[in-house]
Design an enzyme around this catalytic site. Structure first.
Site, PDB file in Angstrom:
ATOM      1  N   HIS A   1       0.991  -1.042  -0.087  1.00 28.58           N
ATOM      2  CA  HIS A   1      -0.111   0.097  -0.037  1.00 28.58           C
ATOM      3  C   HIS A   1       0.989   1.243   0.008  1.00 28.58           C
ATOM      4  O   HIS A   1       1.652   1.677   0.978  1.00 28.58           O
ATOM      5  CB  HIS A   1      -0.976   0.104   1.291  1.00 28.58           C
ATOM      6  CG  HIS A   1      -1.992  -1.163   1.053  1.00 28.58           C
ATOM      7  ND1 HIS A   1      -2.076  -1.851   2.310  1.00 28.58           N
ATOM      8  CD2 HIS A   1      -2.525  -1.883   0.286  1.00 28.58           C
ATOM      9  CE1 HIS A   1      -2.816  -2.826   2.150  1.00 28.58           C
ATOM     10  NE2 HIS A   1      -3.177  -2.876   0.682  1.00 28.58           N
TER      11      HIS A   1
ATOM     12  N   GLU B   1       1.418   3.974   2.673  1.00 30.55           N
ATOM     13  CA  GLU B   1       1.989   3.483   4.058  1.00 30.55           C
ATOM     14  C   GLU B   1       3.497   3.450   3.891  1.00 30.55           C
ATOM     15  O   GLU B   1       4.574   2.592   3.975  1.00 30.55           O
ATOM     16  CB  GLU B   1       1.652   1.866   4.278  1.00 30.55           C
ATOM     17  CG  GLU B   1       0.193   2.018   4.403  1.00 30.55           C
ATOM     18  CD  GLU B   1      -0.610   0.796   4.533  1.00 30.55           C
ATOM     19  OE1 GLU B   1      -1.665   0.690   4.238  1.00 30.55           O
ATOM     20  OE2 GLU B   1       0.195  -0.349   4.493  1.00 30.55           O
TER      21      GLU B   1
ATOM     22  N   HIS C   1       3.686  -2.952   6.870  1.00 33.88           N
ATOM     23  CA  HIS C   1       2.278  -2.063   6.569  1.00 33.88           C
ATOM     24  C   HIS C   1       2.307  -0.680   7.416  1.00 33.88           C
ATOM     25  O   HIS C   1       2.926  -0.893   8.516  1.00 33.88           O
ATOM     26  CB  HIS C   1       1.179  -2.752   6.454  1.00 33.88           C
ATOM     27  CG  HIS C   1       0.968  -3.788   5.370  1.00 33.88           C
ATOM     28  ND1 HIS C   1       0.172  -3.205   4.604  1.00 33.88           N
ATOM     29  CD2 HIS C   1       1.338  -4.931   4.915  1.00 33.88           C
ATOM     30  CE1 HIS C   1      -0.043  -4.315   3.336  1.00 33.88           C
ATOM     31  NE2 HIS C   1       0.868  -5.193   4.167  1.00 33.88           N
TER      32      HIS C   1
ATOM     33  N   GLU D   1       2.326  -3.738  11.216  1.00 31.68           N
ATOM     34  CA  GLU D   1       1.396  -2.753  11.126  1.00 31.68           C
ATOM     35  C   GLU D   1       2.369  -1.646  12.121  1.00 31.68           C
ATOM     36  O   GLU D   1       2.405  -1.622  13.404  1.00 31.68           O
ATOM     37  CB  GLU D   1      -0.007  -3.023  11.559  1.00 31.68           C
ATOM     38  CG  GLU D   1      -0.617  -4.002  10.606  1.00 31.68           C
ATOM     39  CD  GLU D   1      -1.060  -3.165   9.474  1.00 31.68           C
ATOM     40  OE1 GLU D   1      -0.931  -2.114   9.201  1.00 31.68           O
ATOM     41  OE2 GLU D   1      -1.630  -4.010   8.559  1.00 31.68           O
TER      42      GLU D   1
END
Ligand code: ZN
Length: 375
Positions: free
Chosen positions: A166, A169, A259, A335
């Site tokens: 993504h 990010e 991410h 994350e």
């Protein structure tokens, strides 16, 4: 005042900049997609002006929970990024700032440009233990870069780190830069030890096209790459196709897919609990790695995160689930926050490139310390 975003990773539409106290802006959607949230623009001729930048379509962005308790980042020199006053009323995101320089840059998170990416790959390949591999091309014709540290050999485990499926990010590539700067350091005893036991592959940027285009979540044709691992195709997701093929050649024993999360103000790891191949051993490996990382780095925690998938409920279009299932390995999703790590806040910078790099170092140390448990 002049607002511009025609640069690597830029994203904003300026509707009206005639009144510094009410600059009207829109974030552009990703191409062929409805996702938007990433912004990155420059305001010029603003020294000593009380400015209010109003992102008028913020209430329709992909993750409006991401705007709650969020502060935008700004920079004068494009190296040091600091947080600025930001508010969200459910509809509009308002950034208030008085610049001490003629020009100031604003972004959703510290940007990581494709130029910096090229510098990173070029720098890394000159390291004695590093080989730069080009796995394929994106739809916009950019190279898919992969770095290999160490030599493949019988008995050596295979580690994969991939990041930035993504593109908005960017913390994921700051993490990669930290990891690569660690791996090129020949005087680091942990690196020396790791490269005796393993060969490490890294894809620092899975989505170069989305990155250059200033997208939040998709590639040049609107594909969410982290939903393509069960159906990767040359038309929609050549980025995934070439990496998946390379991993089939090398095998996989341990991996992280890196991410950022728009909403949760924490660093956390999501496992692959719902895959058909999940078992008690894998659960133990996952717990062991997470606990080791939490002990090493107070910015990482295990209390907050995504709920684990129930047995049989994993979505195999996700990178981690797909790779864990196919290769029978401990594969995890790391994350990091766009906001800050709530347990260890930094009022000036929030979660930052510098802390991404430190977390990457801890991820390597955690692998070293938990080696016998996780591989
Ligand atoms: Zn993501």
């Amino acid at each position: 005042m002049i607002i511009s975003s025609q640069f690597d990773g830029g994203n904003i539409e300026c509707l009206d900049a005639s009144d510094p106290a009410n600059v009207q802006l829109h974030i552009r959607k990703d191409n062929e997609s409805d996702f938007f949230q990433w912004f990155y623009f420059r305001a010029a001729n603003v020294m000593d002006l009380d400015c209010r930048y109003v992102i008028a379509n913020a209430g329709a962005a992909a993750y409006t929970g991401g705007w709650q308790d969020y502060r935008a980042v700004a920079s004068y020199d494009r190296e040091f990024w600091f947080r600025v006053d930001t508010s969200f009323d459910g509809d509009k995101l308002v950034i208030e700032h008085n610049s001490s320089e003629d020009q100031v840059y604003f972004a959703y998170f510290a940007p990581y440009s494709m130029e910096r990416h090229a510098d990173l790959i070029a720098f890394a390949q000159t390291s004695e233990h590093c080989q730069a591999l080009t796995l394929g091309e994106t739809l916009d014709g950019q190279a898919m870069d992969c770095l290999r540290f160490g030599e493949p050999a019988a008995g050596r485990k295979v580690i994969w780190f991939v990041a930035r499926q993504h593109p908005g990010e960017t913390m994921a590539e700051w993490w990669m830069e930290g990891m690569i700067n660690r791996l090129v350091d020949h005087s680091d005893p942990v690196v020396t030890e790791m490269l005796k036991k393993a060969v490490i592959y890294l894809v620092p940027n899975m989505n170069p096209d989305g990155s250059r285009r200033g997208h939040l979540r998709t590639n040049a044709v609107g594909s969410n790459l982290n939903r393509e691992w069960d159906k990767a195709s040359a038309d929609k997701s050549p980025e995934v196709l070439c990496v998946q093929e390379m991993i089939r050649q090398t095998g996989l024993d341990f991996g992280l897919d890196v991410h950022g999360d728009e909403t949760l103000p924490y660093n956390f790891i999501a496992g692959t609990e719902g895959i058909p191949g999940w078992n008690a051993d894998r659960q133990q490996q996952l717990d062991s790695y997470k606990q080791t990382l939490a002990r090493l780095n107070p910015d990482f925690q295990t209390e907050h995160g995504y709920p684990a998938n129930r047995p049989g409920n994993a979505n195999l279009s996700y990178c981690s689930n797909s790779l864990a299932q196919e290769h029978g390995a401990l594969m995890m999703t790391l994350e990091m926050p766009f906001k800050d790590a709530s347990d260890t806040p930094d009022n000036l910078q929030g979660w930052s490139p510098e802390r991404c790099a430190k977390l990457a170092h801890s991820c390597l140390d955690a692998l070293h310390l938990s080696w016998d448990q996780v591989t």
